[in-house]
Design an enzyme around this catalytic site. Structure first.
Site, PDB file in Angstrom:
ATOM      1  N   THR A  32      16.772  21.290 -17.739  1.00 31.20           N
ATOM      2  CA  THR A  32      17.039  22.493 -16.945  1.00 31.20           C
ATOM      3  C   THR A  32      16.417  23.727 -17.572  1.00 31.20           C
ATOM      4  O   THR A  32      16.042  24.666 -16.870  1.00 31.20           O
ATOM      5  CB  THR A  32      18.563  22.676 -16.801  1.00 31.20           C
ATOM      6  OG1 THR A  32      19.051  21.595 -16.027  1.00 31.20           O
ATOM      7  CG2 THR A  32      18.930  23.972 -16.122  1.00 31.20           C
ATOM      8  N   THR A 112      20.378  19.057 -20.935  1.00 27.17           N
ATOM      9  CA  THR A 112      21.713  19.002 -21.549  1.00 27.17           C
ATOM     10  C   THR A 112      22.396  17.651 -21.372  1.00 27.17           C
ATOM     11  O   THR A 112      23.288  17.300 -22.145  1.00 27.17           O
ATOM     12  CB  THR A 112      22.635  20.089 -20.947  1.00 27.17           C
ATOM     13  OG1 THR A 112      22.752  19.875 -19.537  1.00 27.17           O
ATOM     14  CG2 THR A 112      22.127  21.480 -21.224  1.00 27.17           C
TER      15      THR A 112
END
Ligand code: ASP
Length: 348
Positions: A32, A112
């Site tokens: 991300t 993540t």
């Protein structure tokens, strides 16, 4: 007033007496932090891993005051799709870079979702005491209040700091510095998405200042026996829950897995039908490691299950995903007997 007895020489224009900035390699893998959405208010409907490392670095001009950056695009993946061959590529590249005098530390940008697995894998296999720091973001690069740029600046700041040397692989996220062994993702959406349950972060980084408040006790990096040159053994994870059957375990054993990590309830307790299937698997030479699905605390050996009698291994305080990483490395290194595997889990 200059009280020095030796004559001070004038500094020629364009020259500085300051030591050169540390040289930090930034290895981008996607995630991300490199994500892009159709509009700035969109923080969930984006594509991960589409912004290149040069663009990520260009968004953080302050980096030039912290380190000399050597960027590399290792991959562009959503870390939900992280796979072992990429772990091997990444780990070997880090070792190659850190073996030279030209690189003082490495930062890895990552998604993540599986960051805690990659971080622990590197913690156990990197052969250097130079800093290796992973970072990530919860909001895409295109978002309002994107968290990636500051996380990247902080990660480079940590990697460039002398106190980070010898601490094993670190994760710099949302101003905190975590050990790769302890850190886990604990939120699906919040910017403060990583914690080290029970034990807390190692320290913090803010406005260029780095402070460690504790050290890392378990063996890692140079003190670890593990390498990335062996084939990856098949190790899977199963969960215990109300009404679980033995179907998954029997299928895994039939498929020839080398190890199974069970995400048990509570203190690694296992539903009786699953426990019988796992005992049968252990008798057939499959390594069985008990962890917990709870998310914090530890699993006591011979606590909620008779490990000695059943041939099981306790994962201690490792969550199931990190326990799987360690079990793969241990099996690849030739540890197969429950006692030898327990020693590994008590050491790392
Ligand atoms: N799916 C993304 C990834 O792990 C999530 C993130 O980076 O926050 O690559």
């Amino acid at each position: 007033m200059n009280t020095s007895t030796s004559p001070s020489l004038p500094i020629p224009p364009g020259h500085s007496t300051a030591p050169p900035l540390p040289r930090i390699a930034v290895l981008a893998t996607g995630g991300t932090i490199a994500g892009s959405a159709p509009d700035a208010a969109n923080t969930s409907g984006y594509q991960a891993g589409v912004v290149g490392v040069d663009q990520l670095l260009a968004a953080v001009p302050a980096l030039s005051a912290v380190a000399r950056i050597a960027p590399e695009q290792i991959a562009s993946v959503d870390s939900k799709d992280m796979a072992m061959p990429l772990w091997t590529t990444l780990g070997q590249r880090i070792d190659t870079l850190l073996a030279t005098d030209d690189v003082d530390g490495v930062v890895v940008t990552h998604g993540t979702d599986t960051l805690e697995e990659t971080a622990y894998l590197l913690h156990l296999t990197v052969k250097s005491d130079k800093p290796v720091v992973l970072t990530a973001a919860m909001r895409p690069a295109s978002a309002l209040s994107a968290d990636g740029p500051l996380n990247l600046l902080n990660a480079v700041t940590v990697a460039a700091h002398a106190a980070a040397r010898g601490q094993g692989v670190l994760v710099a996220f949302n101003n905190r510095i975590h050990s790769a062994r302890d850190v886990v993702k604990t939120s699906t959406y919040a910017v403060d998405a990583f914690q080290s349950p029970e034990i807390g972060a190692l320290g913090w980084v803010q406005d260029g200042r780095v402070e460690f408040q504790r050290g890392v006790v378990r063996a890692h990096t140079l003190a670890s026996e593990f390498t990335l040159d062996a084939a990856w053994p098949q190790v899977e994870i199963v969960t215990s829950y109300a009404g679980v059957s033995r179907i998954a375990i029997d299928a895994l054993v039939a498929a020839g897995v080398r190890g199974i990590v069970v995400a048990g309830t509570g203190n690694g307790s296992i539903h009786q039908s699953l426990q019988q299937a796992l005992a049968d698997a252990a008798l057939r030479g499959v390594a069985v490691v008990r962890s917990s699905r709870v998310g914090s605390g530890h699993v006591m050996r011979n606590g909620a299950a008779a490990d000695d009698a059943l041939g099981f291994v306790s994962a201690g305080s490792l969550n199931p995903y990190k326990a799987r990483v360690l079990l793969m490395l241990a099996l690849a290194a030739g540890h197969t007997a429950p006692a030898a595997l327990q020693k590994v889990f008590d050491t790392y």
